[in-house]
Design a protein around this motif. Structure first.
Motif, PDB file in Angstrom:
ATOM      1  N   GLY A  98      42.675  44.598  35.336  1.00 19.13           N
ATOM      2  CA  GLY A  98      43.000  43.722  37.080  1.00 19.13           C
ATOM      3  C   GLY A  98      43.675  42.303  36.630  1.00 19.13           C
ATOM      4  O   GLY A  98      43.387  42.534  35.073  1.00 19.13           O
ATOM      5  N   CYS A  99      43.830  41.652  37.677  1.00 19.95           N
ATOM      6  CA  CYS A  99      44.838  40.728  37.676  1.00 19.95           C
ATOM      7  C   CYS A  99      43.328  39.935  37.335  1.00 19.95           C
ATOM      8  O   CYS A  99      43.663  38.438  36.915  1.00 19.95           O
ATOM      9  CB  CYS A  99      45.313  40.332  39.057  1.00 19.95           C
ATOM     10  N   VAL A 100      42.483  40.025  37.904  1.00 16.05           N
ATOM     11  CA  VAL A 100      41.023  39.099  37.639  1.00 16.05           C
ATOM     12  C   VAL A 100      40.723  38.945  36.568  1.00 16.05           C
ATOM     13  O   VAL A 100      40.272  37.683  36.086  1.00 16.05           O
ATOM     14  CB  VAL A 100      39.836  39.849  39.042  1.00 16.05           C
ATOM     15  N   GLU A 139      35.374  38.798  54.140  1.00 17.19           N
ATOM     16  CA  GLU A 139      36.336  38.824  52.495  1.00 17.19           C
ATOM     17  C   GLU A 139      36.591  37.697  51.641  1.00 17.19           C
ATOM     18  O   GLU A 139      38.076  37.777  51.925  1.00 17.19           O
ATOM     19  CB  GLU A 139      37.885  39.184  53.789  1.00 17.19           C
ATOM     20  N   LEU A 140      35.256  37.713  51.197  1.00 21.79           N
ATOM     21  CA  LEU A 140      35.458  36.438  50.306  1.00 21.79           C
ATOM     22  C   LEU A 140      35.204  37.097  49.271  1.00 21.79           C
ATOM     23  O   LEU A 140      34.445  38.129  49.183  1.00 21.79           O
ATOM     24  CB  LEU A 140      35.139  35.372  50.287  1.00 21.79           C
ATOM     25  N   PRO A 141      35.896  36.923  48.035  1.00 20.40           N
ATOM     26  CA  PRO A 141      35.068  37.415  46.743  1.00 20.40           C
ATOM     27  C   PRO A 141      34.044  36.906  46.347  1.00 20.40           C
ATOM     28  O   PRO A 141      33.066  36.261  47.000  1.00 20.40           O
ATOM     29  CB  PRO A 141      35.938  36.450  45.656  1.00 20.40           C
ATOM     30  N   LEU A 142      32.897  37.779  45.329  1.00 25.31           N
ATOM     31  CA  LEU A 142      32.177  37.890  45.062  1.00 25.31           C
ATOM     32  C   LEU A 142      32.053  36.595  43.846  1.00 25.31           C
ATOM     33  O   LEU A 142      32.221  37.944  42.827  1.00 25.31           O
ATOM     34  CB  LEU A 142      31.198  38.599  45.066  1.00 25.31           C
ATOM     35  N   VAL A 143      31.832  35.596  43.840  1.00 26.46           N
ATOM     36  CA  VAL A 143      31.954  35.030  42.060  1.00 26.46           C
ATOM     37  C   VAL A 143      31.306  34.432  41.869  1.00 26.46           C
ATOM     38  O   VAL A 143      31.057  33.265  43.024  1.00 26.46           O
ATOM     39  CB  VAL A 143      33.940  34.273  42.216  1.00 26.46           C
ATOM     40  N   GLY A 144      30.909  34.525  40.185  1.00 26.55           N
ATOM     41  CA  GLY A 144      29.205  33.214  39.815  1.00 26.55           C
ATOM     42  C   GLY A 144      28.376  33.438  40.030  1.00 26.55           C
ATOM     43  O   GLY A 144      28.996  35.119  39.089  1.00 26.55           O
ATOM     44  N   PRO A 145      28.033  33.429  39.364  1.00 27.97           N
ATOM     45  CA  PRO A 145      26.112  33.734  38.341  1.00 27.97           C
ATOM     46  C   PRO A 145      25.468  35.380  38.801  1.00 27.97           C
ATOM     47  O   PRO A 145      25.412  35.220  40.865  1.00 27.97           O
ATOM     48  CB  PRO A 145      25.614  32.798  38.501  1.00 27.97           C
ATOM     49  N   ALA A 191      32.524  38.275  38.949  1.00 30.10           N
ATOM     50  CA  ALA A 191      34.031  38.464  39.691  1.00 30.10           C
ATOM     51  C   ALA A 191      34.066  39.822  40.071  1.00 30.10           C
ATOM     52  O   ALA A 191      35.575  40.048  39.890  1.00 30.10           O
ATOM     53  CB  ALA A 191      35.375  37.814  39.003  1.00 30.10           C
ATOM     54  N   GLU A 192      33.826  39.649  41.562  1.00 32.26           N
ATOM     55  CA  GLU A 192      33.934  41.389  42.479  1.00 32.26           C
ATOM     56  C   GLU A 192      34.322  40.737  43.542  1.00 32.26           C
ATOM     57  O   GLU A 192      34.084  39.880  44.504  1.00 32.26           O
ATOM     58  CB  GLU A 192      32.761  42.460  42.053  1.00 32.26           C
ATOM     59  N   GLY A 193      34.112  41.679  44.325  1.00 31.48           N
ATOM     60  CA  GLY A 193      34.645  42.195  45.633  1.00 31.48           C
ATOM     61  C   GLY A 193      35.729  41.765  45.858  1.00 31.48           C
ATOM     62  O   GLY A 193      35.548  40.366  47.594  1.00 31.48           O
ATOM     63  N   VAL A 194      37.054  41.217  45.128  1.00 35.99           N
ATOM     64  CA  VAL A 194      37.896  40.882  45.804  1.00 35.99           C
ATOM     65  C   VAL A 194      38.842  41.575  46.282  1.00 35.99           C
ATOM     66  O   VAL A 194      39.505  42.061  46.404  1.00 35.99           O
ATOM     67  CB  VAL A 194      38.487  39.828  44.254  1.00 35.99           C
ATOM     68  N   PRO A 195      39.236  40.563  47.631  1.00 35.14           N
ATOM     69  CA  PRO A 195      39.850  41.563  48.744  1.00 35.14           C
ATOM     70  C   PRO A 195      41.338  40.666  48.313  1.00 35.14           C
ATOM     71  O   PRO A 195      41.507  39.828  49.373  1.00 35.14           O
ATOM     72  CB  PRO A 195      39.502  41.223  50.119  1.00 35.14           C
ATOM     73  N   GLY A 196      42.308  41.179  47.445  1.00 39.44           N
ATOM     74  CA  GLY A 196      43.331  40.727  47.276  1.00 39.44           C
ATOM     75  C   GLY A 196      43.197  40.323  45.573  1.00 39.44           C
ATOM     76  O   GLY A 196      43.340  39.001  45.119  1.00 39.44           O
ATOM     77  N   GLY A 197      43.194  40.828  44.646  1.00 34.12           N
ATOM     78  CA  GLY A 197      43.108  39.993  43.228  1.00 34.12           C
ATOM     79  C   GLY A 197      44.307  39.192  42.540  1.00 34.12           C
ATOM     80  O   GLY A 197      44.130  38.822  41.854  1.00 34.12           O
ATOM     81  N   ILE A 198      45.702  39.685  43.493  1.00 37.22           N
ATOM     82  CA  ILE A 198      47.111  38.906  43.194  1.00 37.22           C
ATOM     83  C   ILE A 198      46.310  37.537  43.647  1.00 37.22           C
ATOM     84  O   ILE A 198      46.537  36.141  43.361  1.00 37.22           O
ATOM     85  CB  ILE A 198      47.948  39.442  43.879  1.00 37.22           C
TER      86      ILE A 198
END
Length: 813
Positions: free
Chosen positions: A13-15, A335-341, A351-358
């Motif tokens: 996907g975009c992410v 409503e924030l992504p899960l990004v990191g280790p 890099a999951e749980g992204v509410p709005g990948g664009i």
């Protein structure tokens, strides 16, 4: 398919494409992406493509600005059209509270470097002439640089940019499992063979929970179903185009709780589903049949939004509907992504749980690749770290919180607001007693924790506003009790670790920037990043048996434990234990604290026998094995009592009884915030964070460059040699009716000079106190400043640290 790569991104996907692109931009060309079907097939292809820059967090705002910056450069770099429409965004304020929110935000936008302006109702209608019937509008917030982009096009452009630098993309390649090899590499098993890599990056969107399960992780995200409609041609839109007028900005009106924008000659309307109507998707795994698919529309879920929108924008109701688009995308509790280790796993990145990948794609690609390649971030990305959620974030909790977060997405949210879903979840034995005594509960790391205490006759319910409320009088009473008599603070949610073993001392000494305390002593120590930023703050005690006892903020339980676990020596010489759920904590603090406690214990609490920053273990009342630390966050005489949790009910009753003759008062987090500001005690993730170095956070007295090497030391030495350019200082602000919060700009002679990292009302001092990050030359006591609060310029000045009891005589009583 290739058999080896340095890093493998899972998800097209975009992410995922943005991460692959980010890695190649940083020079890693031996990278690959695995996609189970085709690029953009999940949530990307049907996304609305909105890019709103509005965020009250300076960090989130700067990340969104990075997304826009990256997208705007893609076309020239790759030759791929991305469909970027910089039409702007207009947010309507119909109530005083919403206008207060926007007024507060304006100062933050200036710090972020984002263009924003408050416009009058007349100006708003000029920007959006189809908004005909809003008679409640007070003002509007206008972002001229926002817009929307073609989701598939921007994804393909980033994929091309990555391929052009050597990255490989493998389509129709489904990941079936993972295996950690003896050498530390990861084997990824797919339907097209196996690939071995050093780094795994999971960006699988709707499949996040399934991918996480293969890695042994429970990812706290679940997809929700959202929908938008596209109308037939709207005559007014057609006429605007004929006249060569610019595209109208994206419109958001709290009256209809949704967004409206131009789409071709028509309009796109995306109403937000309320909690009670919101549907989740793939709670138990994405169905086999689902790929680049949609689900049937659900008009009933948003019928009221439609009705109100057609009242406010009559043109919307005068044309037919051309299409409905309803599909899933990821959502998290905040409503924030899960990004990191990933926690517990080496070289696995989430890099999951992204509410709005664009919206998030460009920023995630940039900052996650920076973290992977450089080992640290140039920006504070703490708010996105996946380890901010602990074990409490199970599937049912996530289900309830996701429904709440998206179901209230368009509602007004206030500073410090604790949302009610999935609560109470974690409670200490003190919960029922404190509830009967008026506790107004907040939540930290899943734990219920008192914010303040309502006196008899006052409803035990929090009061939310951008301005001062009646509860300030009750918080003031709690502060006064700590300063003049004695207070009791429930601190059980604090994170608590034990470190022991023959290698414990040397191991901790190589991590922490302060010297380790001697047996029976306590100090404050920091775990820094390689760049000298603050990764964690610990109160460190060395107990009689040589065990080190580490205490940190509740939010950091999973996070700090994971960071330390990944540094443990492989020879087993150090044991790290998380005892957070095993021990409670009460702070007994104030000038009469010794009188309250001494009658309950045989431990001599005199200054001579139990000095400031000492630690002893013994019995208090009937509670055995209580660790008494003579430290506190309030700046008075006091002890923190870390006790085995089964004793807590008894211990609380004993303390309340012993304290009654001395005026003991129960004290909540809101009073604690005021008390720590009066002492200039910095707060983790606000005044200290991974972006600011220890010097910039003014932690000099806790840094011992001469003790030997520790993580981040080299960076601190370099910055010291180059000269520290900015520092955290304490400022006083003249306030009336509203207080500083966080991220507001600080001005000097009318020019933006710095920003507030945290602030609020200091009840003992009768004014606002805040921490400001300022150029060194301005951080001199007496420097006159200005701070906008709700749009009004307030006078401020730099003052010396610790305006209350600067010599710490009270704590040494």
């Amino acid at each position: 398919m290739q058999t080896h790569a340095r890093a493998v991104v899972i998800g097209g996907g975009c992410v995922g494409a943005a991460i692959l692109y980010g890695l190649t931009r940083r020079g890693w060309t031996d990278v690959a992406l695995l996609e189970r079907t085709q690029l953009t097939a999940g949530s990307t292809w049907h996304a609305a493509g909105l890019i709103p820059s509005y965020a009250r967090s300076i960090n989130i705002g700067r990340m969104i600005a990075k997304t826009i910056e990256i997208y705007e450069g893609l076309e020239a770099e790759t030759g791929q059209h991305v469909g970027w429409h910089k039409c702007g965004q207009l947010r309507i304020a119909n109530t005083r509270d919403r206008l207060d929110e926007y007024k507060s935000y304006m100062s933050v936008a200036a710090v972020q470097g984002i263009r924003a302006e408050l416009v009058t109702p007349k100006e708003a209608r000029e920007l959006w002439p189809l908004l005909e019937n809003n008679t409640d509008m007070l003002a509007a917030l206008y972002h001229p640089d926002d817009g929307h982009i073609a989701p598939a096009d921007v994804t393909q452009a980033m994929a091309k940019g990555a391929r052009d630098r050597g990255a490989k993309i493998h389509l129709n390649t489904e990941v079936k499992g993972f295996e950690r090899l003896a050498g530390g590499e990861w084997k990824i098993i797919t339907n097209n063979g196996e690939i071995i890599c050093e780094h795994v990056i999971s960006a699988t969107g709707n499949y996040a929970r399934q991918t996480g399960a293969m890695l042994g992780l429970e990812i706290p995200a679940i997809p929700i179903l959202h929908q938008y409609w596209i109308t037939d041609a709207v005559p007014e839109v057609v006429e605007r185009k004929r006249q060569g007028l610019p595209e109208m900005p994206i419109l958001r009106d709290e009256g209809f709780e949704g967004y409206l924008r131009e789409e071709g000659d028509g309009l796109m309307f995306g109403p937000y589903e309320k909690t009670e109507h919101l549907k989740l998707f793939a709670e138990n795994g994405v169905p086999e049949w689902f790929g680049a698919d949609l689900v049937e529309e659900d008009f009933d879920a948003v019928a009221w939004n439609w009705e109100r929108a057609m009242d406010l924008v009559p043109a919307l109701g005068r044309v037919g509907i051309k299409a409905n688009v309803r599909g899933p995308f990821q959502m998290t509790a905040d409503e924030l992504p899960l990004v990191g280790p990933a926690w517990g796993l080496e070289n696995v990145w989430i890099a999951e749980g992204v509410p709005g990948g664009i919206l998030w794609g460009g920023a995630i690609g940039y900052y996650l690749s920076e973290r992977i390649v450089e080992g640290a971030n140039s920006l504070d990305t703490s708010e996105l770290d996946p380890r901010r959620f602990g074990n409490y974030a199970n599937k049912e909790w996530t289900r309830q919180k996701v429904r709440e977060s998206w179901g209230t997405h368009a509602e007004l949210h206030y500073p410090g607001q604790d949302m009610p879903a999935a609560r109470p979840q974690k409670t200490a034995p003190s919960y029922d007693i404190l509830t009967r005594r008026g506790a107004v509960w907040g939540v930290l790391n899943g734990w219920e924790m008192p914010n303040w205490f309502a006196p008899e006759g006052v409803e035990a319910r929090d009061q939310y506003s951008w301005r001062w409320t009646q509860k300030g009088h009750y918080v003031a009473d709690e502060v006064r009790a700590v300063r003049t008599a004695v207070g009791l603070v429930e601190m059980t949610p604090m994170t608590k670790f034990e470190v022991s073993g023959p290698g414990a001392e040397a191991w901790l000494d190589g991590i922490l920037a302060n010297r380790l305390p001697k047996i029976g002593r306590v100090n404050l120590s920091h775990h820094l990043t390689k760049n000298g930023g603050v990764q964690a703050e610990y109160v460190v005690s060395r107990l009689e048996d040589g065990t080190f006892y580490l205490i940190s903020t509740p939010r950091a339980e999973r996070w700090n434990f994971d960071d330390l676990s990944k540094l443990l020596p492989k020879d087993g010489s150090v044991e790290l234990r998380n005892v957070t759920d095993q021990r409670g904590c009460f702070t007994v603090v104030g000038p009469k604290a010794r009188e309250v406690l001494q009658g309950l214990t045989e431990i001599d609490l005199s200054n001579e026998a139990f000095p400031w920053f000492g630690v002893k273990t013994g019995t208090v009342g009937l509670a055995s094995d209580v660790r008494l630390l003579r430290v506190n966050y309030e700046g008075e005489l006091g002890w923190e009592l870390y006790h085995p949790l089964p004793y807590q009910r008894h211990l609380l009753e004993a303390l309340l009884a012993a304290g009654a003759p001395h005026g003991l008062r129960l004290v909540g987090l809101h009073a604690l915030e005021s008390l720590r500001l009066e002492k200039s005690y910095r707060a983790m993730y606000r005044d200290m964070n991974p972006e600011l170095t220890a010097w910039e956070s003014s932690l000099d007295r806790f840094i011992r460059l001469d003790k030997g090497d520790f993580i981040g030391r080299a960076a601190l030495v370099r910055q010291q040699q180059d000269g520290v350019k900015r520092r955290s200082v304490t400022i006083a602000i003249d306030t009336d009716g509203a207080s500083s919060l966080i991220h507001e700009g600080v001005y000097h002679e009318g020019r933006l000079a710095g920003r507030i990292t945290s602030g609020g009302y200091a009840y003992t001092l009768g004014r606002d106190v805040a921490f400001a990050l300022l150029p060194v030359e301005l951080g001199v006591p007496g420097t006159e400043l200005e701070v906008p609060i709700l749009g009004e310029i307030r006078k401020a000045r730099v003052i010396a640290d610790s305006p209350y009891d600067p010599q710490a005589l009270r704590g040494r009583m």
